[in-house]
Scaffold this active site. Structure first.
Site, PDB file in Angstrom:
ATOM      1  N   TYR A  98      58.524  11.179  85.702  1.00 45.36           N
ATOM      2  CA  TYR A  98      59.702  11.525  84.278  1.00 45.36           C
ATOM      3  C   TYR A  98      59.304  13.206  85.531  1.00 45.36           C
ATOM      4  O   TYR A  98      60.088  13.823  84.668  1.00 45.36           O
ATOM      5  CB  TYR A  98      58.124  11.995  83.603  1.00 45.36           C
ATOM      6  N   GLU A 140      55.290   4.771  75.388  1.00 43.44           N
ATOM      7  CA  GLU A 140      55.680   3.130  76.257  1.00 43.44           C
ATOM      8  C   GLU A 140      54.337   3.044  77.092  1.00 43.44           C
ATOM      9  O   GLU A 140      54.386   1.257  77.044  1.00 43.44           O
ATOM     10  CB  GLU A 140      56.099   4.044  77.957  1.00 43.44           C
TER      11      GLU A 140
END
Length: 395
Positions: A98, A140
């Site tokens: 990310y 997630e």
């Protein structure tokens, strides 16, 4: 729960929505180009065909624009977050990816917009991206935990053996997959998919594709059914490799089942499965699940194929019909008179008080969903999934 941004940050981000609507795809194209130049290892994860066709750039641009529009209430994008998070978990996206994405996304905004991307705008987007990334990472993490801790579960990719390879039609072949370590497989919901990761001889990077599980959950195996794309189709490289070069006894890598497009197997109310082409794969899993779990359930199974040689799973449908007391089924061939699933066909078959599940090529799905809505079915009664990056259906 998504962390609340300051009002000033939200105001700034929202003010950029018109610019993102206009320049979003240019920004995401620059983003992917720069990120892959700096981190070519990420090409082992991303779908190269979607990149070359511009589909992934458009999907990301739509997601960024949606974030700007809904920045006052990011809870509105949670359903999209969950859908995308399923895909991320299936691909093996990790928290450390990310910050890389954030760096190159902000860099692309600056590169494309130039002086219009002030420090104030970039700082606001950096804060907003951090909040959205944290939401993805949290969702997630829970998905990875659930996949890992369920019986016979695991994370990321695991070797599977091709136990059987069965031709279903001129262009669709089924692959029966069993764990190489001789363990069983986790239970899954009808409609879910797995990812296959393959190393194709001559290709520098591994390739990952998602395939619907095409039979009701069994304890010892998965089945996927793959449409062979054209040799010159950039999206067809993996399917051609599977059809031509992967044989019984060969090994592929598989991720755990994922996906939100699933049958509610607890219901006994009327249900209709409507598919076109290879969109039949999740539907045949759903039909098999109904045949096993609720065989009395009023069920309709409609499938559209170009011609008889391309229609898969006719024997499966007939087999399920023997155990179901209330099944109406029909296959429509485009080469024959009345060979299309029209609104009139849907009206004659579908009980609009129940649920409908739709899957197939985009134009087919748009037509089916609009027809079901015209017949009075509400949004919550119609369930559908597009293969590939997310697409919206307009009214």
């Amino acid at each position: 729960m998504i962390h609340i941004l300051s009002q000033r940050t939200r105001d700034i981000v929202k003010s950029t929505a018109p610019v993102l609507e206009q320049h979003g795809t240019t920004i995401t194209t620059v983003f992917y180009r720069n990120m892959f130049e700096a981190h070519p290892e990420l090409l082992n994860i991303f779908n190269h065909a979607n990149q070359s066709q511009g589909r992934q750039q458009t999907a990301l641009a739509n997601a960024v624009y949606a974030a700007a529009v809904h920045i006052d209430n990011l809870e509105n994008i949670l359903p999209a977050v969950v859908q995308i998070a399923n895909k991320h978990v299936s691909l093996g996206i990790k928290p450390e990816h990310y910050p890389i994405v954030g760096k190159y996304l902000l860099g692309a905004i600056k590169e494309v917009l130039g002086d219009a991307a002030t420090d104030e705008i970039l700082d606001a987007w950096k804060e907003a991206y951090g909040v959205i990334a944290d939401a993805f990472i949290g969702v997630e993490a829970n998905m990875y935990k659930e996949a890992r801790e369920q019986e016979n579960g695991w994370n990321f990719f695991k070797p599977f053996i091709v136990a059987r390879k069965v031709q279903e039609s001129d262009i669709i072949t089924s692959f029966y997959l069993k764990p190489a370590d001789h363990s069983n497989v986790p239970a899954y919901q009808a409609g879910q998919y797995i990812s296959l990761r393959v190393s194709i001889p001559g290709e520098k990077y591994t390739m990952i594709r998602q395939y619907s599980l095409s039979q009701a959950s069994k304890p010892d195996e998965f089945r996927i059914s793959v449409k062979r794309e054209a040799d010159n189709d950039p999206n067809g490289m993996v399917s051609v490799y599977l059809h031509n070069q992967v044989n019984e006894g060969d090994t592929v890598e598989v991720s755990p089942p994922a996906g939100e497009f699933v049958l509610d197997a607890t219901k006994t109310t009327p249900v209709a499965f409507i598919s076109g082409g290879v969109g039949i794969t999740p539907m045949i899993s759903m039909l098999g699940t109904v045949a096993t779990a609720t065989p009395e359930r009023p069920t309709v199974f409609l499938h559209a194929a170009r011609n008889e040689s391309l229609a898969a799973f006719r024997a499966d449908v007939e087999n399920h019909a023997t155990s179901m007391s209330n099944l109406k089924h029909q296959i429509f061939y485009a080469t024959e008179p009345n060979g299309f699933i029209t609104q009139e066909v849907l009206e004659s078959y579908v009980d609009t008080t129940g649920d409908a599940y739709v899957c197939g090529p985009v134009p087919f799905m748009e037509a089916m969903i609009r027809s079901l809505r015209a017949l009075g079915m509400k949004e919550e009664q119609i369930h559908y999934e597009f293969f590939g990056p997310a697409i919206q259906i307009s009214e």
